[in-house]
Every structure is written in C-alpha cells, then in structure tokens.
Design a protein around this motif. Structure first.
Motif, mmCIF file in Angstrom:
data_model
loop_
_atom_site.group_PDB
_atom_site.id
_atom_site.type_symbol
_atom_site.label_atom_id
_atom_site.label_comp_id
_atom_site.label_asym_id
_atom_site.label_seq_id
_atom_site.Cartn_x
_atom_site.Cartn_y
_atom_site.Cartn_z
ATOM 1 N N MET A 1 -11.444 -7.424 55.945
ATOM 2 C CA MET A 1 -12.440 -7.319 54.892
ATOM 3 C C MET A 1 -11.931 -8.084 53.678
ATOM 4 O O MET A 1 -10.756 -8.066 53.359
ATOM 5 N N ALA A 2 -12.848 -8.746 52.984
ATOM 6 C CA ALA A 2 -12.478 -9.579 51.847
ATOM 7 C C ALA A 2 -12.428 -8.736 50.577
ATOM 8 O O ALA A 2 -13.337 -8.757 49.769
ATOM 9 N N GLU A 3 -11.372 -7.997 50.409
ATOM 10 C CA GLU A 3 -11.234 -7.175 49.213
ATOM 11 C C GLU A 3 -10.499 -7.995 48.162
ATOM 12 O O GLU A 3 -9.615 -8.780 48.467
ATOM 13 N N HIS A 4 -10.857 -7.828 46.921
ATOM 14 C CA HIS A 4 -10.311 -8.648 45.853
ATOM 15 C C HIS A 4 -9.744 -7.757 44.766
ATOM 16 O O HIS A 4 -10.414 -6.845 44.302
ATOM 17 N N GLU A 5 -8.524 -8.028 44.380
ATOM 18 C CA GLU A 5 -7.910 -7.268 43.294
ATOM 19 C C GLU A 5 -8.460 -7.776 41.971
ATOM 20 O O GLU A 5 -8.756 -8.945 41.817
ATOM 21 N N GLY A 6 -8.592 -6.909 40.996
ATOM 22 C CA GLY A 6 -9.059 -7.334 39.687
ATOM 23 C C GLY A 6 -10.546 -7.180 39.526
ATOM 24 O O GLY A 6 -11.044 -6.071 39.467
ATOM 25 N N SER A 7 -11.237 -8.318 39.452
ATOM 26 C CA SER A 7 -12.668 -8.255 39.155
ATOM 27 C C SER A 7 -13.456 -9.259 39.987
ATOM 28 O O SER A 7 -12.910 -10.213 40.509
ATOM 29 N N VAL A 8 -14.756 -9.008 40.075
ATOM 30 C CA VAL A 8 -15.670 -9.852 40.828
ATOM 31 C C VAL A 8 -16.916 -10.072 39.975
ATOM 32 O O VAL A 8 -17.344 -9.164 39.250
ATOM 33 N N ARG A 9 -17.506 -11.252 40.074
ATOM 34 C CA ARG A 9 -18.754 -11.541 39.353
ATOM 35 C C ARG A 9 -19.853 -10.613 39.844
ATOM 36 O O ARG A 9 -19.927 -10.308 41.026
ATOM 37 N N VAL A 10 -20.722 -10.184 38.934
ATOM 38 C CA VAL A 10 -21.782 -9.252 39.304
ATOM 39 C C VAL A 10 -22.768 -9.885 40.286
ATOM 40 O O VAL A 10 -23.215 -9.233 41.232
ATOM 41 N N ASP A 11 -23.104 -11.171 40.117
ATOM 42 C CA ASP A 11 -24.053 -11.793 41.043
ATOM 43 C C ASP A 11 -23.462 -11.896 42.446
ATOM 44 O O ASP A 11 -24.158 -11.666 43.439
ATOM 45 N N ALA A 12 -22.179 -12.199 42.543
ATOM 46 C CA ALA A 12 -21.526 -12.292 43.854
ATOM 47 C C ALA A 12 -21.461 -10.918 44.524
ATOM 48 O O ALA A 12 -21.673 -10.799 45.738
ATOM 49 N N TRP A 13 -21.197 -9.879 43.746
ATOM 50 C CA TRP A 13 -21.096 -8.535 44.329
ATOM 51 C C TRP A 13 -22.450 -8.047 44.817
ATOM 52 O O TRP A 13 -22.566 -7.486 45.902
ATOM 53 N N ILE A 14 -23.509 -8.265 43.996
ATOM 54 C CA ILE A 14 -24.858 -7.850 44.393
ATOM 55 C C ILE A 14 -25.254 -8.517 45.710
ATOM 56 O O ILE A 14 -25.826 -7.896 46.596
ATOM 57 N N TRP A 15 -24.915 -9.794 45.851
ATOM 58 C CA TRP A 15 -25.219 -10.522 47.082
ATOM 59 C C TRP A 15 -24.373 -10.009 48.243
ATOM 60 O O TRP A 15 -24.885 -9.787 49.341
ATOM 61 N N SER A 16 -23.091 -9.780 48.008
ATOM 62 C CA SER A 16 -22.197 -9.405 49.102
ATOM 63 C C SER A 16 -22.468 -8.003 49.639
ATOM 64 O O SER A 16 -22.217 -7.736 50.807
ATOM 65 N N VAL A 17 -23.019 -7.091 48.817
ATOM 66 C CA VAL A 17 -23.347 -5.751 49.314
ATOM 67 C C VAL A 17 -24.814 -5.640 49.707
ATOM 68 O O VAL A 17 -25.330 -4.546 49.895
ATOM 69 N N ARG A 18 -25.478 -6.785 49.811
ATOM 70 C CA ARG A 18 -26.840 -6.875 50.344
ATOM 71 C C ARG A 18 -27.911 -6.260 49.459
ATOM 72 O O ARG A 18 -28.902 -5.735 49.948
ATOM 73 N N LEU A 19 -27.729 -6.305 48.141
ATOM 74 C CA LEU A 19 -28.797 -5.889 47.237
ATOM 75 C C LEU A 19 -29.711 -7.071 46.918
ATOM 76 O O LEU A 19 -30.793 -6.888 46.384
ATOM 77 N N ALA A 20 -29.249 -8.296 47.239
ATOM 78 C CA ALA A 20 -30.055 -9.508 47.065
ATOM 79 C C ALA A 20 -29.876 -10.365 48.315
ATOM 80 O O ALA A 20 -28.801 -10.384 48.912
ATOM 81 N N LYS A 21 -30.941 -11.078 48.697
ATOM 82 C CA LYS A 21 -30.885 -11.874 49.921
ATOM 83 C C LYS A 21 -29.980 -13.084 49.781
ATOM 84 O O LYS A 21 -29.326 -13.482 50.740
#
Length: 124
Positions: A1-21
């Motif tokens: 799994m691509a886990e990232h320490e620190g922080s992630v951009r909100v647009d990338a996270w929304i896309w990666s957890v399938r809240l946006a296509k």
C-alpha cells in the motif's frame, strides 16, 4: 500500500480514496469551493493529516469523512474504506422521474397555455 509519511495534497487524497472519479475533478471541486477541510475552504494543494475532517459536496449531497490514513496512489475500494471514517448523513431518497411530455409529430409549437401546463408539470 502506498502510505506516505507527513502530508498529502487534499485533491490527491480525495481521488485516491475514491471520493472523486479523477484527480482533475477533485482539483476542480476544490477550486469551486465544494471541498472543506476542518470547516475551511480547501485549495487543491492544501495538505491533510490524519484526523482532519473533509467535506465534499456533490450533486446537492455532502460527504463527510475523517482522514484515517494518508495515501497518494489510487487503491481498491476495500483498501480505500480503511483510509477514512464515513460520517456522511444518509442520502436523500431519489425523487421520482417526472413524466416526459411528448407532443404529436407535426403539432407545431406549444401554445402559451400549453407552455404554462408544461412548466407546471416540470415544477417551474
């Protein structure tokens, strides 16, 4: 799994957890003001951390999720479900589809009276 320490951009996270296509749709939602992080409007590059509350508005319905894990890559639905806590209210029931009004072929344009009746059917 691509886990990232620190922080992630909100647009990338929304896309990666399938809240946006798509990632671009996630960024567009942020730019349009449809995404809030901890109650504040979010820009696409805003960073997230575990525990943040993310609200995404789509088609008159608001998804409310709490960040559990930060991921940057799009993952399967079962893995994505582990990365957030969904606190969204239940979706409102779908309203019935209004009947489609069809005119007879060759009947011409509707009269003013017919137009008003059509608008009444459509709820205008």
């Amino acid at each position: 799994m691509a886990e990232h320490e620190g922080s992630v951009r909100v647009d990338a996270w929304i896309w990666s957890v399938r809240l946006a296509k798509t990632r671009s749709l996630a960024a567009a939602a942020c730019k349009a003001g449809h995404v809030r992080v901890n109650g504040e409007r979010a820009k696409p590059a805003q960073t997230l951390k575990p525990g943040d509350e993310v609200r995404v508005r789509e088609d008159g319905y608001e998804r409310v999720v709490v960040v559990q894990k930060l991921i940057r890559k799009r993952v399967g639905a079962s893995v994505a479900a582990e990365c957030l806590i969904d606190n969204s209210p239940p979706r409102p029931p779908r309203e019935f589809v209004a009947p489609v009004f069809e005119r007879d072929r060759g009947a011409g344009r509707p009269t003013k009276r017919e137009r008003r009746e059509l608008d009444g059917l459509r709820g205008r």
